[in-house]
Design an enzyme around this catalytic site. Sequence first.
Site, PDB file in Angstrom:
ATOM      1  N   HIS A  72       0.849  -1.193   0.000  1.00 42.64           N
ATOM      2  CA  HIS A  72       0.000   0.000   0.000  1.00 42.64           C
ATOM      3  C   HIS A  72       0.879   1.235   0.000  1.00 42.64           C
ATOM      4  CE1 HIS A  72      -4.332  -1.286   1.114  1.00 42.64           C
ATOM      5  NE2 HIS A  72      -3.731  -2.263   0.448  1.00 42.64           N
ATOM      6  N   TYR A 200      -9.751   5.703   6.992  1.00 40.31           N
ATOM      7  CA  TYR A 200      -9.999   6.029   8.391  1.00 40.31           C
ATOM      8  C   TYR A 200     -10.999   7.181   8.404  1.00 40.31           C
ATOM      9  CZ  TYR A 200      -5.759   3.348   9.504  1.00 40.31           C
ATOM     10  OH  TYR A 200      -4.814   2.353   9.640  1.00 40.31           O
ATOM     11  N   PRO A 292      -5.757   0.451  18.182  1.00 45.40           N
ATOM     12  CA  PRO A 292      -5.443  -0.044  16.827  1.00 45.40           C
ATOM     13  C   PRO A 292      -5.484   1.040  15.743  1.00 45.40           C
ATOM     14  CG  PRO A 292      -7.624  -0.735  17.502  1.00 45.40           C
ATOM     15  CD  PRO A 292      -6.989  -0.107  18.696  1.00 45.40           C
ATOM     16  N   LYS A 296      -0.220  -0.234  15.085  1.00 41.89           N
ATOM     17  CA  LYS A 296       1.141  -0.355  15.608  1.00 41.89           C
ATOM     18  C   LYS A 296       1.383  -1.606  16.449  1.00 41.89           C
ATOM     19  CE  LYS A 296       2.635   3.201  13.611  1.00 41.89           C
ATOM     20  NZ  LYS A 296       3.466   2.943  12.441  1.00 41.89           N
ATOM     21  N   TYR A 384       3.061   6.591  10.369  1.00 41.03           N
ATOM     22  CA  TYR A 384       2.226   5.446   9.965  1.00 41.03           C
ATOM     23  C   TYR A 384       3.087   4.334   9.343  1.00 41.03           C
ATOM     24  CZ  TYR A 384      -1.870   2.943   8.188  1.00 41.03           C
ATOM     25  OH  TYR A 384      -2.837   1.990   7.939  1.00 41.03           O
TER      26      TYR A 384
END
Length: 389
Positions: A72, A200, A292, A296, A384
């Site tokens: 990704h 998200y 979550p 991580k 991220y």
Amino acid sequence: MKTDVAIIGGGPAGLLLSQLLMKAGISTVVLERQSRDYVLSRIRAGVLESGTVQLLQEAGVGARMQAEGIPHHGCLLSSDDQIIRIDFVESCGKQVMVYGQTEVTRDLYTAQDALGARILHGVADVVLHDVQSDAPFVSFTHEGQHQRLECQFIAGCDGFHGVSRPSIPAEVRREFEKVYPFGWLGILSQTPPAHEELIYANHQRGFALASMRNRNLSRYYIQVPLTDKVEDWSDAAFWDELCARLPAEVAKTLVRGASIEKSIAPLRSFVCEPMQWGRLFLCGDAAHIVPPTGAKGLNLAASDVFYLSRALKAQLLQGDGAALAQYGAEALARVWQAMRFSWSMTTMLHQFPDQSAFDLRIQRVGLETLAASAEARKLLAESYCGLPY
Ligand code: APR
Ligand code: PHB
């Protein structure tokens, strides 16, 4: 029974540590409370940082991940119908790999079997002894027999509810915790993902996340009150709520299907200091828990294992104990960075029962800043995708 390193816990942290140490000629015994099937039945997140990918490859368990994992190059944040893309490659030149954690654990078990690893399942009554001495040992019951495992070092990889962390005296431990006033209701469905990248979603009805395991296995979450029970949510009600929170252009093409797994998980941030005590070293969820939102959990376990395996090899193969003495401090530096990122993503994207108009404005400004500033998106992307080890 004797070994160089006794590893408590046969989840991702314990198995990866055992794999890396065995490949260097260091003997291990993994003590796991559950059956292998049970460990492999746990549905866990599936976003691997590049550092985790590299470490798995170094451990010799990267083949299926490379074949079946999905690279990704970005993710989406949304607020109502506004969509912000975080371009990982443009921002920080990195990417992440979407590959189910259950598959990582399965690959680790396969590789450990190939090395002839000693993994005992169904152990009970694990007690750590003399961790402050230079001859620690572990007692436990296995197949009805009381056992004693003598070792040089103990790795506590037994998760949040394990026995390792409590083996550090309470008066020595400092525990930091934040419990969030909501949970995540998650489902797994054999449907094509709603979007090719993760979404998200911040929404006045609550947070939602659209994720995936592969091109025909989707993973979705919606924020729910802590008082909700799984049985309160039919599949239809879940899909309706998810679609109400995702951007309209995504919701209208989202493919619904029967849930093949449905569960609610609480969210907490937790850190235990120190991460080492005598010859006991904590790794992964035994030492820290992250919400979550930042994906991580496994990635922090991987960086702990990177530091600990490197330090144990220096000690056991070259007699150099410097890195081992610094393990906890080194691991915690990265843990706290990821802790802050996961907290910031959680507070920016969720609705809080007691939030004020000020809080809502701060959330909105946070998202507007990301929409307007390439520098802000770069900072998010770097966290991220994973800060360097
Ligand atoms: N004795 C032996 N084994 C134990 C004991 C015990 N007393 N207590 C717990 N265990 C085992 C559990 O059954 C589990 O298999 O320890 C293992 C811990 O595994 P995880 O909870 O998965 O923790 P960890 O390996 O640190 O994984 C880190 O990966 O699982 C994902 O996202 C998850 O954040 C987590 C990350
Ligand atoms: C998941 O796919 O389960 C997942 C992905 C990203 C997250 C959390 C969970 O941040």
